[in-house]
Design a protein around this motif. Sequence first.
Motif, mmCIF file in Angstrom:
data_model
loop_
_atom_site.group_PDB
_atom_site.id
_atom_site.type_symbol
_atom_site.label_atom_id
_atom_site.label_comp_id
_atom_site.label_asym_id
_atom_site.label_seq_id
_atom_site.Cartn_x
_atom_site.Cartn_y
_atom_site.Cartn_z
ATOM 1 N N LYS A 182 -4.279 -3.300 -6.391
ATOM 2 C CA LYS A 182 -5.244 -3.078 -5.316
ATOM 3 C C LYS A 182 -6.114 -4.311 -5.125
ATOM 4 C CE LYS A 182 -5.412 1.950 -5.730
ATOM 5 N NZ LYS A 182 -6.122 3.084 -6.385
ATOM 6 N N ASP A 183 -6.471 -4.944 -6.228
ATOM 7 C CA ASP A 183 -7.278 -6.162 -6.127
ATOM 8 C C ASP A 183 -6.518 -7.257 -5.367
ATOM 9 O OD1 ASP A 183 -9.233 -4.894 -7.523
ATOM 10 O OD2 ASP A 183 -8.887 -5.932 -9.417
ATOM 11 N N VAL A 218 -4.237 -6.747 -3.076
ATOM 12 C CA VAL A 218 -4.222 -6.349 -1.661
ATOM 13 C C VAL A 218 -5.560 -6.684 -1.009
ATOM 14 C CG1 VAL A 218 -4.180 -4.371 -0.102
ATOM 15 C CG2 VAL A 218 -2.465 -4.567 -1.924
ATOM 16 N N THR A 219 -6.627 -6.393 -1.724
ATOM 17 C CA THR A 219 -7.958 -6.706 -1.195
ATOM 18 C C THR A 219 -8.101 -8.207 -0.957
ATOM 19 O OG1 THR A 219 -8.917 -4.832 -2.353
ATOM 20 C CG2 THR A 219 -10.434 -6.569 -1.660
ATOM 21 N N GLU A 226 0.830 -1.209 0.000
ATOM 22 C CA GLU A 226 0.000 0.000 0.000
ATOM 23 C C GLU A 226 0.861 1.254 0.000
ATOM 24 O OE1 GLU A 226 -4.057 -1.579 2.172
ATOM 25 O OE2 GLU A 226 -2.395 -0.872 3.413
ATOM 26 N N CYS A 232 1.150 1.819 -4.496
ATOM 27 C CA CYS A 232 -0.179 2.301 -4.857
ATOM 28 C C CYS A 232 -0.165 3.823 -4.960
ATOM 29 C CB CYS A 232 -1.220 1.845 -3.833
ATOM 30 S SG CYS A 232 -1.476 0.061 -3.825
ATOM 31 N N THR A 233 0.626 4.332 -5.908
ATOM 32 C CA THR A 233 0.781 5.771 -6.138
ATOM 33 C C THR A 233 1.602 6.425 -5.033
ATOM 34 O OG1 THR A 233 -1.212 5.996 -7.398
ATOM 35 C CG2 THR A 233 -0.404 7.989 -6.376
ATOM 36 N N LEU A 292 -2.724 0.128 -11.557
ATOM 37 C CA LEU A 292 -2.887 0.189 -10.101
ATOM 38 C C LEU A 292 -4.029 -0.670 -9.584
ATOM 39 C CD1 LEU A 292 -2.150 3.966 -9.523
ATOM 40 C CD2 LEU A 292 -0.674 2.012 -9.057
ATOM 41 N N GLU A 293 -5.114 -0.710 -10.325
ATOM 42 C CA GLU A 293 -6.258 -1.498 -9.856
ATOM 43 C C GLU A 293 -5.888 -2.968 -9.671
ATOM 44 O OE1 GLU A 293 -9.146 -0.708 -8.632
ATOM 45 O OE2 GLU A 293 -8.502 1.373 -8.876
#
Lengths: 94, 94
Positions: free
Chosen positions: B81-82, B84-85, A88, A92-93, B77-78
Motif C-alpha cells: 500500500k505504501d 501504491v501511495t 489495488e 491488496c486482499t 499488505l502495508e
Amino acid sequence: MNQELAVKRLGELGHGTRMSVYRLLVKAGNNGLAVGDIQERLKVSGPTLSHHIHRLIGAGLVRQERDGRTLYCFAELEALKDVVTFLEAECCTL
Amino acid sequence: MNQELAVKRLGELGHGTRMSVYRLLVKAGNNGLAVGDIQERLKVSGPTLSHHIHRLIGAGLVRQERDGRTLYCFAELEALKDVVTFLEAECCTL
DNA sequence: CTTATATTTCGAAAATTGTAGAAATATCGA
DNA sequence: TCGATATTTCTACAATTTTCGAAATATAAG
C-alpha cells in the motif's frame, strides 16, 4: 491489464535511473522533456540514458515526439495508472 | 516512503514468479501459506522459490513464521500500500 | 556541402540475477 | 536415536542487465 504487463512495467520502474526519468517526465507534463534535458538533470551518459528511455518506451510508460533535432519524451500517465489499478485490485486482499 | 525503497519493492514485484508468490499470499490472507504449498502451486524448484521468497522478505513485502517443520509466509499488505501511495503521489502528475 | 547539435546504435566488459542439484539444517514422530 | 519431512544454504553456471566509449544517424544552420 494482465499480470505479465504489470510485471514488466513494475520491473522497469524498479530501477533508480528509470524511476527518476519517469518522475521528471511526470513533472514536465504536457511540455515533455528533451532527452538532453533529462541527461543534464540526471548524471548518466547518453547511451545509458537512451537505453533506459527505450526500456520505458518498450513497457508503454513513455512516448517520444521529435521536433527538429530534439526528441521530447512524455510520461504515459494512463500506463502507470493501470498498474496502480492492477496492484489495488490483485494485490491488496482479495 | 522514499524513492529508493519504492524502487526496490517495485523491482522485486517486477518478476513473474515473485509477483505470483505475492499474489498467492495476499489471497491466503491471515492464514498465510506454507513454502511447500507455494512450491506446489507454482512450479519452481525449492532453492529457486526460497531465493525469491527471501528477496521479497528483504524488501519488506513478505514475512515468515515457523510452525514446527512448516514455514508459513504472509504478505505484508502495508508495504505494498505504501508503494501504491508513493506512485500516486509522485508519479501521477505533480 | 560542411559543420554543429541531438540522439542512437554498436560493441564489449562488469555486475547482477535466475536457476537448480547436492548437501546441510531444523523439526517432528516413532 | 533414527528416519521422514520441510526448507535452506552452498555452489556453479547461464542469462540478463547495466554501463559507456566510439562510431553512426538525423536534422538544422551557414
